[in-house]
Design a protein around this motif. Structure first.
Motif, PDB file in Angstrom:
ATOM      1  N   HIS A 265      11.676   0.957  -7.728  1.00 44.40           N
ATOM      2  CA  HIS A 265      11.753   2.289  -8.329  1.00 44.40           C
ATOM      3  C   HIS A 265      12.824   3.174  -7.704  1.00 44.40           C
ATOM      4  O   HIS A 265      13.033   4.301  -8.151  1.00 44.40           O
ATOM      5  N   GLY A 266      13.493   2.687  -6.683  1.00 46.46           N
ATOM      6  CA  GLY A 266      14.620   3.415  -6.117  1.00 46.46           C
ATOM      7  C   GLY A 266      14.249   4.792  -5.613  1.00 46.46           C
ATOM      8  O   GLY A 266      13.320   4.975  -4.834  1.00 46.46           O
ATOM      9  N   HIS A 267      15.002   5.807  -6.076  1.00 47.60           N
ATOM     10  CA  HIS A 267      14.787   7.184  -5.651  1.00 47.60           C
ATOM     11  C   HIS A 267      13.641   7.849  -6.420  1.00 47.60           C
ATOM     12  O   HIS A 267      13.377   9.028  -6.215  1.00 47.60           O
ATOM     13  N   LEU A 268      12.982   7.097  -7.298  1.00 47.24           N
ATOM     14  CA  LEU A 268      11.947   7.667  -8.156  1.00 47.24           C
ATOM     15  C   LEU A 268      10.593   6.993  -7.943  1.00 47.24           C
ATOM     16  O   LEU A 268       9.775   6.923  -8.864  1.00 47.24           O
ATOM     17  N   GLY A 269      10.348   6.527  -6.738  1.00 44.33           N
ATOM     18  CA  GLY A 269       9.089   5.829  -6.478  1.00 44.33           C
ATOM     19  C   GLY A 269       7.864   6.705  -6.671  1.00 44.33           C
ATOM     20  O   GLY A 269       6.881   6.292  -7.293  1.00 44.33           O
ATOM     21  N   LEU A 270       7.909   7.910  -6.120  1.00 46.01           N
ATOM     22  CA  LEU A 270       6.779   8.817  -6.301  1.00 46.01           C
ATOM     23  C   LEU A 270       6.632   9.174  -7.772  1.00 46.01           C
ATOM     24  O   LEU A 270       5.542   9.083  -8.344  1.00 46.01           O
TER      25      LEU A 270
ATOM     26  N   GLY B 269       7.604   7.579 -10.399  1.00 45.66           N
ATOM     27  CA  GLY B 269       7.255   6.436 -11.236  1.00 45.66           C
ATOM     28  C   GLY B 269       5.943   5.760 -10.924  1.00 45.66           C
ATOM     29  O   GLY B 269       5.525   4.855 -11.664  1.00 45.66           O
ATOM     30  N   SER B 270       5.250   6.192  -9.881  1.00 46.98           N
ATOM     31  CA  SER B 270       4.039   5.479  -9.463  1.00 46.98           C
ATOM     32  C   SER B 270       2.910   5.589 -10.478  1.00 46.98           C
ATOM     33  O   SER B 270       2.384   4.571 -10.955  1.00 46.98           O
ATOM     34  N   ALA B 271       2.516   6.806 -10.836  1.00 46.57           N
ATOM     35  CA  ALA B 271       1.437   6.977 -11.812  1.00 46.57           C
ATOM     36  C   ALA B 271       1.823   6.394 -13.180  1.00 46.57           C
ATOM     37  O   ALA B 271       1.004   5.715 -13.818  1.00 46.57           O
ATOM     38  N   PRO B 272       3.064   6.618 -13.673  1.00 48.68           N
ATOM     39  CA  PRO B 272       3.446   5.991 -14.942  1.00 48.68           C
ATOM     40  C   PRO B 272       3.421   4.467 -14.903  1.00 48.68           C
ATOM     41  O   PRO B 272       3.035   3.826 -15.894  1.00 48.68           O
TER      42      PRO B 272
ATOM     43  N   ALA C 277       0.830  -1.210   0.000  1.00 46.59           N
ATOM     44  CA  ALA C 277       0.000   0.000   0.000  1.00 46.59           C
ATOM     45  C   ALA C 277       0.856   1.248   0.000  1.00 46.59           C
ATOM     46  O   ALA C 277       0.488   2.265   0.586  1.00 46.59           O
ATOM     47  N   GLY C 278       2.011   1.186  -0.664  1.00 47.59           N
ATOM     48  CA  GLY C 278       2.775   2.392  -0.936  1.00 47.59           C
ATOM     49  C   GLY C 278       2.189   3.091  -2.149  1.00 47.59           C
ATOM     50  O   GLY C 278       1.188   2.651  -2.731  1.00 47.59           O
ATOM     51  N   ILE C 279       2.826   4.160  -2.570  1.00 48.98           N
ATOM     52  CA  ILE C 279       2.258   4.962  -3.646  1.00 48.98           C
ATOM     53  C   ILE C 279       2.219   4.186  -4.963  1.00 48.98           C
ATOM     54  O   ILE C 279       1.284   4.355  -5.763  1.00 48.98           O
ATOM     55  N   VAL C 280       3.164   3.287  -5.221  1.00 50.38           N
ATOM     56  CA  VAL C 280       3.140   2.493  -6.454  1.00 50.38           C
ATOM     57  C   VAL C 280       1.961   1.531  -6.437  1.00 50.38           C
ATOM     58  O   VAL C 280       1.176   1.459  -7.398  1.00 50.38           O
ATOM     59  N   GLY C 281       1.803   0.783  -5.351  1.00 49.15           N
ATOM     60  CA  GLY C 281       0.702  -0.165  -5.256  1.00 49.15           C
ATOM     61  C   GLY C 281      -0.656   0.515  -5.299  1.00 49.15           C
ATOM     62  O   GLY C 281      -1.593   0.030  -5.942  1.00 49.15           O
TER      63      GLY C 281
ATOM     64  N   GLY D 262       9.317  14.362  -2.188  1.00 49.46           N
ATOM     65  CA  GLY D 262       8.188  14.976  -2.860  1.00 49.46           C
ATOM     66  C   GLY D 262       8.417  15.353  -4.308  1.00 49.46           C
ATOM     67  O   GLY D 262       7.515  15.878  -4.958  1.00 49.46           O
ATOM     68  N   ALA D 263       9.596  15.095  -4.841  1.00 49.43           N
ATOM     69  CA  ALA D 263       9.901  15.498  -6.215  1.00 49.43           C
ATOM     70  C   ALA D 263       9.215  14.581  -7.219  1.00 49.43           C
ATOM     71  O   ALA D 263       9.219  13.355  -7.063  1.00 49.43           O
ATOM     72  N   ILE D 264       8.632  15.182  -8.239  1.00 52.59           N
ATOM     73  CA  ILE D 264       8.109  14.444  -9.390  1.00 52.59           C
ATOM     74  C   ILE D 264       8.962  14.874 -10.572  1.00 52.59           C
ATOM     75  O   ILE D 264       8.843  15.984 -11.080  1.00 52.59           O
TER      76      ILE D 264
END
Length: 421
Positions: A382-387, A389-392, A14-18, A51-53
């Motif tokens: 997703h490493g340092h890019l989880g946030l 990479g989540s929506a993509p 239930a993280g942002i990717v899931g 918080g970076a996208i």
């Protein structure tokens, strides 16, 4: 998966990717349950990231220029990258793969995969935030990288050129340009690289919570349970075993972040997933006002304006999933803030955060079907890019899970790209 009834999908994590993937699957007609030991957004790295996208972050971490700095950083306890001596032998195989991933051909493959995944990330996040009724969380003010001098900037030139070749809009700034954007940045920083098209999220936790709320309101189910194993029957996935119950499903998506590899291992997958532990401190009254994330290249941290606080987030610490968090690593962040903003009120917070970034040596996440186990899908690493990479990832993977045509190739993200996986 386009049978007479919607597929029953279990998303583990239930993280942002899931959550983003569960939302997209639900909207696509599936019956979706999310299961995690922690409340939505509170485990892994979703709670406390910077918080970076960053749609243009297509250069992998393993770059030749960075590798030259690694030996010095490993020996310096105060450096942005730290491996405790007791963890050296555990980290060595991953670090060897990381070095191999810096070869030119490997960098090119990783860059192409990251570009395919992330190039629409900004638009996809704005669409997602709008759908769940939280557009105010995304702030489209760009991101500012700052440098002390031209020599320091030159070290990052290969990464900036990769971004430029893949369509990033970059603006090189002198001292006057820096202070026009962020007047409080100290005199030590004389050059900047500004990415005007980047966005940041003012509360990653609220983003995840609002996504979970919208998912539940639309008919999705979220359960609290610690998954201990993936379940199979007759060679295909049948669900996941938790401490509290067996959760049955026709499709299982493993999106458990840094915990994913240990759940996949009993099914024959040896995926070199390492947790690069990151820290943050939040300062509600720092005495400086920022509009956008500021990233000092020499400190390797993000300083981000969040809802109600200034967040200083960063460092890379190897230490596995069980090692206690290290207050000394968090303490370094106060020095990073003072170096960039000399006028900031550096008041120690009563606590700090540490989270687990799920990192692979080539910086490319594992996304797609588990070829050995029908019905099992991967979405982690997703490493340092989880946030970012989540929506993509949700847009890339949901159609494939639902059996619908996709115009993107999942092969670059396959778990099977790793020897022994």
């Amino acid at each position: 998966m386009t049978g007479p009834h919607p597929p029953r999908v279990l998303v583990v994590g239930a993280g942002i990717v899931g959550l983003a993937l569960a939302w997209r699957l639900l909207r696509g007609g599936a019956s979706v349950t999310v299961v995690d030991a922690e409340p939505p957004g509170e485990g892994g790295a979703s709670f406390g990231n910077a918080g970076a996208i960053s749609a243009s972050s297509v250069a992998p971490l393993a770059m030749p220029g960075l590798l030259r700095q690694v030996p010095r950083m490993l020996l310096d306890r105060a450096a942005p990258l730290h491996v405790p001596p007791a963890y050296w032998w555990r980290a060595a195989p991953w670090l060897a793969r990381f070095v191999a991933a810096a070869r030119p051909a490997a960098v090119s493959r990783a860059t192409a995969a990251l570009d395919q995944l992330l190039h629409l990330a900004t638009e996809q996040h704005h669409a997602l935030a709008q759908e769940i009724g939280a557009p105010e969380l995304l702030r489209a003010h760009g991101q500012l990288y700052i440098y002390r001098d031209a020599a320091q900037l030159a070290k990052d030139t290969p990464a900036w050129e990769i971004r430029r070749r893949h369509g990033a809009r970059l603006e090189k700034l002198d001292r006057t340009g820096i202070t026009a954007l962020e007047p409080a940045i100290g005199e030590a920083y004389q050059l900047g690289m500004f990415l005007p098209d980047h966005t940041h999220c003012a509360s990653p936790l609220r983003y995840a919570r609002r996504l979970a709320e919208a998912f539940g309101q639309a008919g999705g189910t979220i359960l609290r349970d610690r998954i201990t194993a993936l379940a199979t029957s007759d060679g295909r996935i049948s669900g996941a075993q938790g401490e509290a119950a067996l959760h049955q499903a026709e499709v299982v998506v493993l999106a458990a972040g840094a915990w994913s590899a240990r759940l996949a291992a009993p099914l024959g997958y040896r995926i070199p997933l390492e947790t690069q532990r990151g820290y943050h401190v939040d300062l509600p009254d720092a005495g400086v006002t920022l509009t956008r994330p500021v990233i000092p290249a020499d400190r390797k941290v993000f300083i981000t304006p969040m809802e109600g606080a200034l967040r200083v987030a960063g460092t890379v610490e190897f230490g596995g999933l069980g090692r206690p968090r290290d207050a000394a690593r968090a303490e370094l962040l106060y020095g990073d803030l003072a170096a960039v903003f000399p006028d900031a009120k550096v008041t120690r917070a009563s606590d700090f955060w540490m989270g687990h970034r799920p990192c692979l040596p080539d910086s490319v996440p594992v996304i797609g079907p588990a070829q050995r186990v029908p019905g099992l899908w991967f979405a982690f690493g997703h490493g340092h890019l989880g946030l970012t990479g989540s929506a993509p990832t949700a847009e890339l993977l949901a159609p494939a899970i639902l059996g619908r045509p996709a115009n993107q190739d999942l092969a670059p993200y396959a778990a099977e790209r790793f020897a022994g996986a």
